[in-house]
Design a protein around this motif. Structure first.
Motif, PDB file in Angstrom:
ATOM      1  N   ASP A  96      32.104  40.221  36.081  1.00 30.85           N
ATOM      2  CA  ASP A  96      32.001  41.263  37.095  1.00 30.85           C
ATOM      3  C   ASP A  96      33.413  41.708  37.444  1.00 30.85           C
ATOM      4  OD1 ASP A  96      31.734  42.786  39.417  1.00 30.85           O
ATOM      5  OD2 ASP A  96      30.069  41.601  40.186  1.00 30.85           O
ATOM      6  N   PRO A  97      33.797  42.947  37.130  1.00 31.92           N
ATOM      7  CA  PRO A  97      35.181  43.371  37.368  1.00 31.92           C
ATOM      8  C   PRO A  97      35.536  43.453  38.843  1.00 31.92           C
ATOM      9  CG  PRO A  97      33.834  45.252  36.719  1.00 31.92           C
ATOM     10  CD  PRO A  97      32.976  44.033  36.560  1.00 31.92           C
ATOM     11  N   ARG A  98      34.526  43.535  39.711  1.00 32.13           N
ATOM     12  CA  ARG A  98      34.784  43.669  41.148  1.00 32.13           C
ATOM     13  C   ARG A  98      35.110  42.339  41.798  1.00 32.13           C
ATOM     14  NH1 ARG A  98      28.938  46.141  41.916  1.00 32.13           N
ATOM     15  NH2 ARG A  98      28.647  44.205  40.712  1.00 32.13           N
ATOM     16  N   THR A  99      34.526  41.252  41.312  1.00 38.21           N
ATOM     17  CA  THR A  99      34.678  39.933  41.947  1.00 38.21           C
ATOM     18  C   THR A  99      35.395  38.923  41.073  1.00 38.21           C
ATOM     19  OG1 THR A  99      32.560  39.144  41.089  1.00 38.21           O
ATOM     20  CG2 THR A  99      32.530  40.309  43.208  1.00 38.21           C
ATOM     21  N   GLY A 100      35.441  39.170  39.778  1.00 42.18           N
ATOM     22  CA  GLY A 100      36.002  38.194  38.858  1.00 42.18           C
ATOM     23  C   GLY A 100      35.000  37.154  38.395  1.00 42.18           C
ATOM     24  N   TYR A 134      33.030  48.443  29.783  1.00 44.04           N
ATOM     25  CA  TYR A 134      32.378  48.164  31.063  1.00 44.04           C
ATOM     26  C   TYR A 134      31.266  49.175  31.279  1.00 44.04           C
ATOM     27  CZ  TYR A 134      35.653  51.867  32.519  1.00 44.04           C
ATOM     28  OH  TYR A 134      36.368  53.036  32.622  1.00 44.04           O
ATOM     29  N   ALA A 135      30.397  48.867  32.236  1.00 48.58           N
ATOM     30  CA  ALA A 135      29.274  49.765  32.541  1.00 48.58           C
ATOM     31  C   ALA A 135      28.754  49.438  33.944  1.00 48.58           C
ATOM     32  CB  ALA A 135      28.165  49.598  31.501  1.00 48.58           C
ATOM     33  N   PRO A 136      28.126  50.422  34.595  1.00 49.27           N
ATOM     34  CA  PRO A 136      28.121  51.859  34.271  1.00 49.27           C
ATOM     35  C   PRO A 136      29.518  52.473  34.483  1.00 49.27           C
ATOM     36  CG  PRO A 136      26.292  51.294  35.734  1.00 49.27           C
ATOM     37  CD  PRO A 136      27.240  50.122  35.739  1.00 49.27           C
ATOM     38  N   PHE A 137      29.745  53.593  33.870  1.00 46.62           N
ATOM     39  CA  PHE A 137      31.066  54.211  33.909  1.00 46.62           C
ATOM     40  C   PHE A 137      31.508  54.553  35.329  1.00 46.62           C
ATOM     41  CE2 PHE A 137      33.364  58.381  33.806  1.00 46.62           C
ATOM     42  CZ  PHE A 137      34.584  57.874  33.394  1.00 46.62           C
ATOM     43  N   ASN A 138      30.616  55.122  36.136  1.00 46.87           N
ATOM     44  CA  ASN A 138      30.995  55.565  37.483  1.00 46.87           C
ATOM     45  C   ASN A 138      31.078  54.430  38.496  1.00 46.87           C
ATOM     46  OD1 ASN A 138      31.241  58.323  36.837  1.00 46.87           O
ATOM     47  ND2 ASN A 138      29.005  58.551  36.886  1.00 46.87           N
ATOM     48  N   GLN A 139      30.243  53.404  38.337  1.00 48.76           N
ATOM     49  CA  GLN A 139      30.245  52.262  39.261  1.00 48.76           C
ATOM     50  C   GLN A 139      30.171  50.970  38.455  1.00 48.76           C
ATOM     51  OE1 GLN A 139      26.889  53.323  41.849  1.00 48.76           O
ATOM     52  NE2 GLN A 139      28.365  53.771  43.474  1.00 48.76           N
ATOM     53  N   PRO A 140      31.273  50.547  37.853  1.00 41.45           N
ATOM     54  CA  PRO A 140      31.248  49.385  36.952  1.00 41.45           C
ATOM     55  C   PRO A 140      30.786  48.107  37.666  1.00 41.45           C
ATOM     56  CG  PRO A 140      33.291  50.617  36.719  1.00 41.45           C
ATOM     57  CD  PRO A 140      32.612  51.151  37.935  1.00 41.45           C
ATOM     58  N   GLU A 141      29.872  47.387  37.033  1.00 44.67           N
ATOM     59  CA  GLU A 141      29.414  46.103  37.568  1.00 44.67           C
ATOM     60  C   GLU A 141      29.494  44.994  36.536  1.00 44.67           C
ATOM     61  OE1 GLU A 141      24.693  46.044  37.339  1.00 44.67           O
ATOM     62  OE2 GLU A 141      25.402  47.838  38.406  1.00 44.67           O
ATOM     63  N   VAL A 142      29.718  45.350  35.273  1.00 47.51           N
ATOM     64  CA  VAL A 142      29.898  44.335  34.236  1.00 47.51           C
ATOM     65  C   VAL A 142      30.947  44.838  33.251  1.00 47.51           C
ATOM     66  CG1 VAL A 142      27.984  45.264  32.840  1.00 47.51           C
ATOM     67  CG2 VAL A 142      28.770  42.904  32.485  1.00 47.51           C
ATOM     68  N   ALA A 143      31.890  43.966  32.936  1.00 51.10           N
ATOM     69  CA  ALA A 143      32.899  44.246  31.906  1.00 51.10           C
ATOM     70  C   ALA A 143      32.723  43.219  30.796  1.00 51.10           C
ATOM     71  CB  ALA A 143      34.303  44.166  32.496  1.00 51.10           C
ATOM     72  N   PHE A 144      33.138  43.577  29.592  1.00 51.24           N
ATOM     73  CA  PHE A 144      32.911  42.670  28.474  1.00 51.24           C
ATOM     74  C   PHE A 144      34.063  42.738  27.490  1.00 51.24           C
ATOM     75  CE2 PHE A 144      31.145  46.760  27.225  1.00 51.24           C
ATOM     76  CZ  PHE A 144      31.605  46.920  25.928  1.00 51.24           C
ATOM     77  N   ALA A 145      34.214  41.641  26.753  1.00 51.78           N
ATOM     78  CA  ALA A 145      35.160  41.584  25.635  1.00 51.78           C
ATOM     79  C   ALA A 145      34.508  40.769  24.529  1.00 51.78           C
ATOM     80  CB  ALA A 145      36.473  40.941  26.064  1.00 51.78           C
TER      81      ALA A 145
END
Length: 692
Positions: free
Chosen positions: A342-346, A629-640
């Protein structure tokens, strides 16, 4: 009048004499009594004192449990019984311990696989008579020996191979028990065997009266409810490492305690450690009257992880299936790694790795720790950081165009993109993955205006500036994740201009999959780099393990830094990453996704050495990566996603594996937002702690 005064003078001495006499009598009686106690009755009191004993037993308490973010127990405890030996504080000779070991061998079954060659030699010396040991060393040698340790070393060396081969299976079992008993510390219970059977427990209980120092202790062992899923990152427990013994003893641990030795078990040792039960027994007098004071123990505090075990299992299945389909696509080891956060919380939502070494027959191919310990050249997936670095340095700006054509530098192989794209701006460069756009920015930062005025006046400064900029995203820097040890990747150094160009396209320095996930999360989070975390809360233990106790500590998201780029620059790059998914290099799999992802593909060229001796050769391949990451406007999950060391397509390598893994993983993530069934049941794995 005079007679009266004279009479009073006579009365004073008489009273003093009476007082002195009384004091004399009392002191005489006291001295007489002390003499009776010390001389006449002293031996009796000594015997009485010897009959008084005080003992303290400390019983281990189970460690705290671990739950996933939805309250599913992922690390549990299984209660068991252990047989222990407590060596008294007075010196106990080896023969006494050996005799106990022989008696125990008849009551319990033990493994002998940990016995070393040195253990066998020491054991044979113990079985020898004094004369037999004396004859191992010559008189001349003894005259030259200065210390007892030198003499013992010679004795060990002189033990014959015939004597070692003559040891029976029974001898080895006795040795295995003796070995564990001898490793203990005075007045501290040393585990001889964990997890004894009911039959062994009954036999021991019936014979404890004749086995001084031997006891049966309640114990617990870690069990991993979902098998190998996320297993390696939970960590391990074991005996206190020798180099850390003083550290733990100074904090109230017993020398024989088990502690966390890796990853989460080690990181949160102070939290997970249980509070031991203490039983104090005092026995006094000829009648052996005893009193018992018991202080109950308590399980350690519980951890609530950030991990979604259902999503974790799905990601593992996706990666494993893709590796199965890949077949013989890899130069050596089949491997792939993926992180969802989660890019917002880590919060680390899932972290899975797969590694199947060439020639290995291991059934367990999980390599989750590879996400934080293995570093690779990540290729073009880092170009978003390159573009922002160019913006911040002033060599480019939103809308700036460069001519994408081959770059030819002295003593450097030709540098180019997959094809010549002509004049492209920053967003188009991300969309089509132009290498030359990144090369142009790197050259300008180093003082090279290619092709007519290339002086490289700031080559070292350019290296430093690029690496500093990348570190703001987490590339080449500590991620801050709550684990005791991770890799920060490797810096390729700073040598020639061509390497600087490689650095700008992710083909020089190496990074871990977690660093890659933190980098893209920073862009998704509008430039704020958040510390990744695996633990969200610490909870008090409760009797009903299906319930969570009161919150002891809650970990809030931690912002590590804000990158030195303007909102305009970040927004510009974010749109370029969206274009990659809608019309660029990843559009084939992601253009129609309803959750509107943004991301960047990468393909790093690699050369892997294979073969031995005269057959040693270098094989060309690539490392496939994808971040987003997704969704583009309000990202809630990032991935690698990283799939290293794949054969070239013309040599049979399967292409697009990173994209396929990411596509399925994101689909599952958003599907689970609608319907959840919980993690799949699996065969629990019982930990085998390291007792060395």
């Amino acid at each position: 009048m005079g007679k009266s005064r004279q009479k009073k003078k006579h009365h004073v001495p008489i009273r003093l004499n009476v007082l002195f006499f009384a004091v004399f009598v009392l002191f005489s009686a006291l001295i007489l009594r002390l003499g009776m106690v010390q001389i006449v009755e002293g031996q009796e009191f000594v015997k009485e004192l010897e009959k008084t004993s005080d003992t303290t037993a400390r019983i281990d308490a189970p460690r705290g449990l671990m739950y996933d973010r939805y309250g599913n127990i992922v690390v549990d405890n299984e209660l068991e019984l252990s047989v222990t030996y407590t060596n008294p504080s007075r010196t106990t000779n080896s023969e006494t311990i050996l005799e106990l070991a022989r008696e125990l061998e008849e009551l319990i079954d033990v493994e002998t696989d940990r016995i070393t060659e040195r253990d066998k030699r020491d054991f044979i010396l113990l079985l020898m008579t004094e004369e037999e040991r004396y004859n191992l060393v010559t008189r001349e040698e003894r005259q030259e020996i200065e210390t007892a340790s030198e003499e013992y070393r010679l004795e060990v060396e002189r033990v014959s191979e015939e004597a070692i081969q003559a040891l029976t299976e029974q001898d080895l079992r006795v040795l295995a028990i003796y070995r564990e008993m001898s490793r203990g510390y005075a007045n501290a219970p040393q585990r001889i065997k964990r997890g004894i059977t009911d039959e062994e427990s009954h036999q021991l209980s019936e014979n404890l009266y004749r086995l001084p120092g031997i006891d049966i202790q309640r114990d617990s062992r870690r069990t991993y409810v979902y098998g190998n899923s996320f297993r390696s990152l939970f960590g391990s427990t074991g005996a206190i490492p020798k180099e850390k013994l003083d550290y733990y003893v100074s904090r109230g641990y017993d020398r024989s305690d088990f502690v966390g030795t890796s990853f989460l078990e080690l990181q949160y040792e102070d939290v997970l450690r249980g509070k031991k039960a203490v039983i104090e027994t005092s026995t006094r007098g000829q009648d052996n009257e005893s009193s018992v004071n018991e202080r109950p123990g308590q399980r350690g505090n519980d951890l609530v992880l950030s991990v979604d075990m259902e999503l974790q299992q799905k990601l593992e299945e996706i990666i494993e299936e893709e590796m199965r389909k890949a077949g013989n696509s890899f130069i050596l080891d089949r491997s792939a790694y993926g992180v969802l956060m989660d890019p917002r919380t880590g919060d680390i939502l899932a972290m899975a790795g797969f590694n199947d070494p060439a020639g290995s027959n291991s059934r367990n191919k999980a390599d989750h720790i590879g996400n934080v310990t293995k570093a690779f050249e990540m290729g073009s997936s880092i170009k978003a950081a390159s573009v922002l670095t160019g913006f911040e340095s002033g060599v480019a700006y939103p809308g700036k165009v460069f001519n994408d054509r081959p770059i030819r530098l002295p003593s450097t192989p030709e540098k180019k993109s997959v094809r010549n794209y002509g004049w492209v701006n920053d967003q188009k460069a991300l969309e089509v993955s132009s290498n030359v756009y990144m090369f142009e920015m790197g050259m300008l930062m180093a003082g090279c205006q290619y092709p007519n005025n290339c002086r490289w006046t700031n080559l070292q400064g350019a290296y430093d500036e690029v690496r500093y900029s990348f570190s703001q995203f987490g590339l080449g820097a500590e991620t801050g994740i709550d684990l005791p040890s991770t890799s920060t990747g490797l810096s390729g150094g700073s040598q020639v201009p061509g390497n600087l160009l490689d650095l700008m396209i992710g083909q020089y320095d190496t990074y871990t999959t977690l660093q890659l996930a933190q980098y893209i999360s920073t862009i998704a989070n509008d430039g704020y780099r958040v510390q990744p975390r695996l633990v969200n809360e610490v909870r008090e233990p409760v009797a009903d393990r299906n319930d969570l106790g009161a919150v002891v500590q809650k970990f809030e998201p931690t912002i590590l830094n804000r990158i030195d780029m303007s909102d305009e620059y970040i927004s510009r790059v974010q749109q370029g990453l969206r274009n990659v998914m809608t019309s660029g290099t990843a559009s084939g799999r992601f253009s129609n996704k309803s959750y509107q992802p943004a991301g960047k593909t990468g393909t790093a060229q690699v050369r892997v050495a294979v073969g031995e001796g005269d057959n040693r050769r270098l094989v060309d391949g690539n490392t496939q990566t994808l971040v987003g990451y997704a969704p583009f406007n309000q990202p809630e999950v990032a991935f690698a996603i990283v799939v290293p060391n794949v054969k070239l397509e013309r040599n049979g390598g399967r292409q697009g594996m990173a994209q396929e893994i990411a596509s399925q993983a994101l689909d599952v993530y958003f599907d689970l937002k609608e319907v959840r069934n919980g993690p799949k049941a699996a065969t629990p794995i019982l930990e085998q702690p390291d007792t060395e």
